[in-house]
Write a protein that holds these residues in place. Sequence first.
Motif, short mmCIF file in Angstrom:
data_model
loop_
_atom_site.label_atom_id
_atom_site.label_comp_id
_atom_site.label_asym_id
_atom_site.label_seq_id
_atom_site.Cartn_x
_atom_site.Cartn_y
_atom_site.Cartn_z
N UNK A 93 -1.51 0.53 -0.36
CA UNK A 93 -1.32 -0.79 0.21
C UNK A 93 -2.61 -1.29 0.84
N UNK A 94 -2.77 -2.60 0.79
CA UNK A 94 -3.93 -3.22 1.43
C UNK A 94 -3.80 -3.06 2.95
N UNK A 95 -4.88 -2.69 3.62
CA UNK A 95 -4.83 -2.57 5.07
C UNK A 95 -4.75 -3.95 5.72
N UNK A 96 -4.24 -4.00 6.93
CA UNK A 96 -4.14 -5.27 7.66
C UNK A 96 -5.51 -5.66 8.20
N UNK A 97 -5.68 -6.92 8.45
CA UNK A 97 -6.93 -7.39 9.05
C UNK A 97 -7.93 -7.88 8.02
N UNK A 98 -7.61 -7.82 6.76
CA UNK A 98 -8.49 -8.38 5.74
C UNK A 98 -9.56 -7.43 5.24
N UNK A 99 -9.76 -6.28 5.86
CA UNK A 99 -10.77 -5.33 5.39
C UNK A 99 -10.15 -4.40 4.36
N UNK A 100 -10.73 -4.38 3.17
CA UNK A 100 -10.24 -3.52 2.10
C UNK A 100 -10.81 -2.13 2.32
#
Length: 190
Positions: A93-100
């Motif tokens: 899953x993509x992490x929160x906060x926009x940082x991949x």
Amino acid sequence: MNKAQLVEAIADKVGGRQSAAEAVDAVLDAIVRAVVAGERVSVTGFGSFEKVERPARYARNPQTGERVRVKKTSVPRFRAGQGFKDLVSGSKKLPRGGEVAVKKAPKGSLQVAAKKAAAKKATAKKAPAKKTTAKKAAAKKAQAKAAAKKAAAKKTTAKKATAKAAAKKAPARKTSARKTTTKKTTARKR
């Protein structure tokens, strides 16, 4: 997402729209130039770009069904990295906060890449710099030619010197032999 939208998406993180546009342009320019030169560009966790040769082949025209000869060509290829594949497939899953969560590059590799990118950026932005680098390259070639001429001249002078030394020694022997033969012939005549 197009290029303008990409610039807008990173503008806040970079510090403004202008610097974001320059950053996107610099990254894309560096990738394109490296791939055109035949190098492989790998961005750890994202993917790699490379130049691939396609051999000459036959294809079919879809409208007429006619066989058409296709010339050999080079094309760019992108292969997604494992981290990127996992995010797209949904296994991660993509992490929160926009940082991949992309794997970090090994230590030292960024310094070398940064130096290369800085050198390319400096030569790409300044047209006079291109002229000076061309002048420097021409000067280096001229120096190499001069060095080669000097080396060749040294070799030829060394050959000439040995030939002269041999020539000086050889005639001396011949003249002494001539003198003795002339002495003998003069002695016989008397």
